[in-house]
Design a protein around this motif. Structure first.
Motif, mmCIF file in Angstrom:
data_model
loop_
_atom_site.group_PDB
_atom_site.id
_atom_site.type_symbol
_atom_site.label_atom_id
_atom_site.label_comp_id
_atom_site.label_asym_id
_atom_site.label_seq_id
_atom_site.Cartn_x
_atom_site.Cartn_y
_atom_site.Cartn_z
ATOM 1 N N LYS A 1 0.743 -1.302 0.075
ATOM 2 C CA LYS A 1 0.142 -0.119 -0.029
ATOM 3 C C LYS A 1 1.023 1.129 -0.035
ATOM 4 C CE LYS A 1 -3.960 -2.477 0.690
ATOM 5 N NZ LYS A 1 -4.583 -2.605 -0.481
ATOM 6 N N LYS A 2 2.043 1.090 -0.377
ATOM 7 C CA LYS A 2 2.968 2.223 -0.589
ATOM 8 C C LYS A 2 2.296 3.010 -1.896
ATOM 9 C CE LYS A 2 7.399 2.065 1.231
ATOM 10 N NZ LYS A 2 8.891 1.875 0.923
ATOM 11 N N SER A 3 2.021 4.132 -1.568
ATOM 12 C CA SER A 3 1.267 5.046 -2.882
ATOM 13 C C SER A 3 2.442 5.609 -3.541
ATOM 14 C CB SER A 3 0.108 5.675 -2.296
ATOM 15 O OG SER A 3 0.670 6.699 -1.470
ATOM 16 N N SER A 4 3.251 6.283 -2.987
ATOM 17 C CA SER A 4 4.282 7.021 -3.613
ATOM 18 C C SER A 4 5.844 6.297 -3.644
ATOM 19 C CB SER A 4 4.293 8.243 -3.167
ATOM 20 O OG SER A 4 4.904 8.481 -2.098
ATOM 21 N N SER A 5 6.581 6.768 -4.666
ATOM 22 C CA SER A 5 8.019 6.168 -4.479
ATOM 23 C C SER A 5 8.965 7.151 -5.121
ATOM 24 C CB SER A 5 8.006 4.786 -5.437
ATOM 25 O OG SER A 5 7.380 3.723 -4.821
ATOM 26 N N ILE A 6 10.158 7.142 -4.590
ATOM 27 C CA ILE A 6 11.091 7.907 -5.452
ATOM 28 C C ILE A 6 12.237 6.838 -6.002
ATOM 29 C CG2 ILE A 6 13.104 9.442 -4.759
ATOM 30 C CD1 ILE A 6 10.400 10.770 -4.396
ATOM 31 N N VAL A 7 12.587 6.934 -7.062
ATOM 32 C CA VAL A 7 14.009 6.130 -7.561
ATOM 33 C C VAL A 7 15.126 7.194 -8.030
ATOM 34 C CG1 VAL A 7 14.546 4.597 -9.404
ATOM 35 C CG2 VAL A 7 12.381 4.584 -8.479
ATOM 36 N N VAL A 8 16.139 7.068 -7.355
ATOM 37 C CA VAL A 8 17.127 7.952 -7.456
ATOM 38 C C VAL A 8 18.151 7.212 -8.698
ATOM 39 C CG1 VAL A 8 19.327 9.273 -6.740
ATOM 40 C CG2 VAL A 8 16.995 9.220 -5.433
ATOM 41 N N VAL A 9 18.511 8.273 -9.609
ATOM 42 C CA VAL A 9 18.996 7.550 -10.741
ATOM 43 C C VAL A 9 20.556 8.322 -10.904
ATOM 44 C CG1 VAL A 9 19.192 6.950 -13.265
ATOM 45 C CG2 VAL A 9 17.078 6.871 -11.787
ATOM 46 N N ALA A 10 21.574 7.734 -11.039
ATOM 47 C CA ALA A 10 22.846 8.265 -11.269
ATOM 48 C C ALA A 10 23.051 8.490 -12.595
ATOM 49 C CB ALA A 10 23.954 7.357 -10.732
ATOM 50 N N GLU A 11 23.585 9.834 -12.955
ATOM 51 C CA GLU A 11 23.516 10.159 -14.464
ATOM 52 C C GLU A 11 24.267 9.059 -15.126
ATOM 53 O OE1 GLU A 11 25.505 13.761 -15.705
ATOM 54 O OE2 GLU A 11 26.933 13.613 -13.868
ATOM 55 N N GLY A 12 25.095 8.420 -14.743
ATOM 56 C CA GLY A 12 25.957 7.207 -15.408
ATOM 57 C C GLY A 12 26.515 7.749 -16.627
ATOM 58 N N ASP A 13 26.852 7.051 -17.679
ATOM 59 C CA ASP A 13 27.538 7.345 -18.606
ATOM 60 C C ASP A 13 26.623 7.636 -19.850
ATOM 61 O OD1 ASP A 13 28.538 4.180 -19.025
ATOM 62 O OD2 ASP A 13 26.625 4.930 -18.601
ATOM 63 N N GLU A 14 25.389 7.535 -19.857
ATOM 64 C CA GLU A 14 24.293 8.109 -20.775
ATOM 65 C C GLU A 14 23.481 9.538 -20.550
ATOM 66 O OE1 GLU A 14 21.861 4.638 -21.564
ATOM 67 O OE2 GLU A 14 23.330 3.558 -20.546
ATOM 68 N N GLU A 15 23.164 10.111 -21.440
ATOM 69 C CA GLU A 15 22.583 11.436 -21.252
ATOM 70 C C GLU A 15 21.218 10.884 -21.150
ATOM 71 O OE1 GLU A 15 22.619 15.376 -21.027
ATOM 72 O OE2 GLU A 15 24.035 14.140 -20.843
ATOM 73 N N GLY A 16 20.422 11.605 -20.193
ATOM 74 C CA GLY A 16 18.899 11.360 -20.036
ATOM 75 C C GLY A 16 18.326 9.874 -19.536
ATOM 76 N N HIS A 17 19.551 9.453 -18.688
ATOM 77 C CA HIS A 17 19.517 7.978 -18.045
ATOM 78 C C HIS A 17 17.886 7.865 -17.467
ATOM 79 C CE1 HIS A 17 21.796 4.909 -15.881
ATOM 80 N NE2 HIS A 17 21.776 4.714 -17.101
ATOM 81 N N ALA A 18 17.628 8.880 -16.566
ATOM 82 C CA ALA A 18 16.257 8.674 -15.886
ATOM 83 C C ALA A 18 15.225 8.755 -16.596
ATOM 84 C CB ALA A 18 16.287 9.679 -14.784
ATOM 85 N N ALA A 19 15.063 9.487 -17.770
ATOM 86 C CA ALA A 19 13.897 9.558 -18.692
ATOM 87 C C ALA A 19 13.864 8.233 -19.341
ATOM 88 C CB ALA A 19 14.076 10.820 -19.664
#
Lengths: 324, 324, 324, 324
Positions: free
Chosen positions: B213-231
């Motif tokens: 029943k967790k209704s919200s979540s945060i995922v943290v993404v390191a930029e890593g080596d690719e542009e636009g990783h998180a997207a």
């Protein structure tokens, strides 16, 4: 009126909790029972309605977001949805509503009143400050300060690296956040939907800066009506300008919505929450409580929806002079 | 050694000014004249070199960015460029260098020493914390707290709207900022280059959240080596997950570089600035000053460049347990 | 008028630098040379007067304090002192003054004008917000937010330990900071000079809180006219109240004066700095520029000095209702 | 061990909530039921003991104070009180304790174990950083940054008015907060209990500053063992120094205890909360979990209580050099 329900709807804004608290504490003062509807019109339809007492709103004035949660409701746009909502309110004995949100919320409330005669008074809760009938909306001052904090940080890098930064701020089709964060952030140029500037204008300003040996510049861009505004503009300027410049783009995004509300927003929200409740008790309906020139006023939803709030032209002039 | 020059190079980081101040005040203490080179190797080539005294660095400890400015220099990558730089140093009587920056800066310094025998000691200045030879780099603690502040704000909205947010933080090919801001921000999932997680892993975590029943979540993404990783990741998850979710993406961008340095960064920078200066005076060269287990150490540039600093595995385990 | 000097006087306030910047950039716009006087009337007497250009005020909008420094001048209270000041202005060719400060500053300016016909227009710079002729003074919004930040922090401890905290805020003989920081901080009680509350009133409020199981309370006390106000009141309440309570006192002190100015203060200061300059150019003298209902107005020094600005009674009522 | 209780005791510290959260989530991971005791030993005696699940600690990592509240307990100092506490634990089936607090807390836990064989592992929760057995305590980093933020603000005023400020910070008989906030705040002098400086020393430093035309100075004073330390010292210096100076005193007070914990404190608290729990499960007792050189270690309560943690002498030397 013995039972009133409060809900938040549309995008969350810092200060919404202060407004909820004011409705609840005001209810106590006036001997009215206050209920909270969870997730706006969605919760109304589902009957997600809970009693709120003084303890429920203790220690929330400093929190961003909204303890009543917010959501969009497609079902409430249908007559069947609204009928369900009405039945739920009826079964809880709710006789009036305080709606904290923006024009989408108020439009729904007006239709709902016309069908079921349950009156709503609104409180303007949106970071965009785009509502006619109030000098400021709940959350705007905090959002401007959050944007400003980001601009201050970015200027450190802009100065250190002699760069031009295009910073995109929120505001939908309104330039309020851009104007105030831009002026207070010392931006060299501010692009807003209300004032059409050509790429040539911006290039002119930036070039004038170079000639004065200004090595870094900040351009604040209102998100306007197009996605990716700042990135597109920056790209066009890069291809137009004939001096070597290092241009970067950053979109401040969702950080502008959250965070501890500022003193101003907490007080504004408290006044508007109490004002909406007391308006409802005094017989107002289909109106939004607002503060104009430090006084509480009520404006028909019809006007908040159809009329456009103008940006003070003094500010636009100021921005031009200060960036010299 | 009677004359030493200090410069900042590479991306700016909060605390660089505190390091410059420590070099200058340390010079006063040891009776050495300190000069500042403006815009790193570029300024060295152009002879943009100024004397610094106690007043020059007064009231800068609290400022982000770098008063000496920073830039990349293509010319210094050529033998001709380095020769020009050497001539300028010579004409100013500079006998040693303190370089505040990262591996790019140190690589240049080592080549320069091999050609012209002007010794450099480095101080690790980068928000990425990716330098071997020091537990923390100058600017990292501030950057993590800036990212954390943003995550706290975004969680207000995530909670209010029952959304999943993918937040991209800086760090180039290192996951340090992501791990520390993710754990401290209470992220449900953290994606870093050092630990390959599949889309299925993330989907699994998010689904487990729904079931609780967790209704919200945060995922943290390191930029890593690719542009636009998180997207990209968010897009792939949206198309994979079979529960209705409202997913948003935000890239924190350049705000992570600027701002008032934290207490930790100011002290670290002061120790490392002084340490680099005193190292140089004691005969060190081609080495970086670092703090390991609260003690000052010097590590050859060769090692800082070729060795990889590992993320403490305790933290990765902690992250897994806390997101339950 | 071809040469105008600007100075800051009295207690420093966040936003003074933004006002100075606006005067300088406004001067550029209007083709007027702007000079800065260091340390207010003291600097005028000593001839500590420097030319200011666009670069002089670059990158200061975000800084607390005042780059022109401030001081009290006993010498300027004497005719001899003022004569010296006049001679210095004369020798620099200064024809008009922009004074950023409060009533002490304006009183001096009016006497000076009567003796030497050098006109001054004032800009209200004080955190106390106690000046008639403007809705808000430069620095007030920042000071309120600083006080609020402290109250939020102290509430963490008050709640954790079930304590009552008496928090003394600044404001001299005005309760503005107390009222706004108290309401926005959710204080149970607010004591201000404008509204005499007895010890019995406060004890009554605190006891009512106990009965509702409120375990912690915040009482905000304006410094009023006596030193150590909060400590004395707390002592008297301790000896009066017959329930066991753990009472602590904290005096926020000088932190309320400094810090990065808020967006509101930067814009207000920019408008007022420019407004004072343009007022001077338009022939105003012995007047203070102010913003009332979002419009620039000029008020004679005589009125700003003799008239009392009233606290909006809506706020006092609000405070009573919200602390229920 | 199937049931473990966690409590906070002594002064509250930012990060305590993160530690509680880590104990609860760690319990989930290890299949152990976690209970929370409200108000420390007081709540143990009264049986104010509640089950905690993952939801109970959701969204608390960013909050100052402690959701379990804290209190001093005179009754627990008596055998009768401890017997009551034991009976309550017994009746709830609690087999072990995680105590978040300082030496007072640990002393009680050790006596309690000797009498009733219920083992405790501690986590160091105090802003003072005065516990042997860990490099840093929970809350210290946040408190230092809060003090630093205040010092930065006060410096704005000190610079604007050419004043000397004596700023008193917390730390009981330890100078940790003073040293780190003083160095990072650029203080001209730092007075701590660990290093006896005479009034003459301070006067000497301040005079040396005057001679270098330093117009403002900050002296940070650890509260030490006497109340009103800073005020007394300032008074004595005023009467000793023979140059005209404007000296002000400010005591930062309780703001240093509260507020959003820093990233560092949240991670440290998470590691120590989990470490204490896992220590207990592994058979540790009468020990405190600490982080030394980035590694989890356990130190007997006896040592944390009797041994003194030394301030790194590098920092004291650094402070002397940087204030030049």
């Amino acid at each position: 009126m013995k039972r009133i329900a409060v809900f938040t709807s549309g995008g969350d804004a810092p200060g919404m909790n202060a407004a909820i608290r004011a409705v609840v504490r005001g209810g106590l003062h006036h001997g009215v029972e206050i209920f909270g509807i969870i997730r706006g019109y969605n919760g109304m339809i589902k009957g997600d309605i809970i009693p709120l007492n003084s303890q429920s709103v203790s220690n929330i004035i400093q929190r961003g977001g909204t303890i009543l949660k917010s959501a969009r409701s497609k079902e409430f746009m249908t007559p069947e949805g609204r009928k369900k909502g009405y039945d739920q309110l009826k079964s809880h004995g709710i006789e009036g509503l305080v709606a904290i949100g923006g024009n989408g919320t108020f439009t729904g409330a007006e239709i709902f009143f016309n069908e079921f005669q349950i009156p709503t008074v609104g409180a303007p809760g949106t970071i965009d400050n785009d509502l006619f009938g109030t000098d400021y909306t709940i959350g705007y001052d905090t959002a401007v300060n959050t944007a400003l904090d980001a601009i201050d940080k970015i200027r450190d890098t802009a100065d250190s690296h002699d760069r031009i930064f295009f910073i995109e701020v929120m505001g939908r089709d309104s330039g309020y956040i851009a104007v105030q964060s831009g002026i207070s952030g010392g931006a060299e140029s501010i692009l807003i939907p209300e004032e059409r500037q050509t790429i040539e204008d911006v290039v002119g300003t930036l070039k004038a800066g170079f000639e004065k040996k200004k090595s870094s510049s900040i351009v604040v861009v209102a998100e306007g009506d197009e996605e990716g505004h700042a990135a597109i503009i920056a790209e066009r300027i890069k291809s137009t300008i004939d001096v070597p410049v290092d241009i970067r783009v950053t979109n401040l995004g969702h950080i502008q919505r959250g965070g501890r509300p500022s003193a101003y927003d907490r007080i504004l929200a408290s006044r508007l929450g109490l004002g909406a409740l007391e308006g409802l008790l005094a017989g107002h309906k289909n109106e939004m409580a607002g503060i104009v020139n430090d006084k509480l006023v009520y404006t028909p939803f019809h006007d908040t929806i159809t009329k456009k709030k103008e940006i003070n032209s003094d500010l636009l002039r100021l921005s031009g002079i200060l960036s010299k």
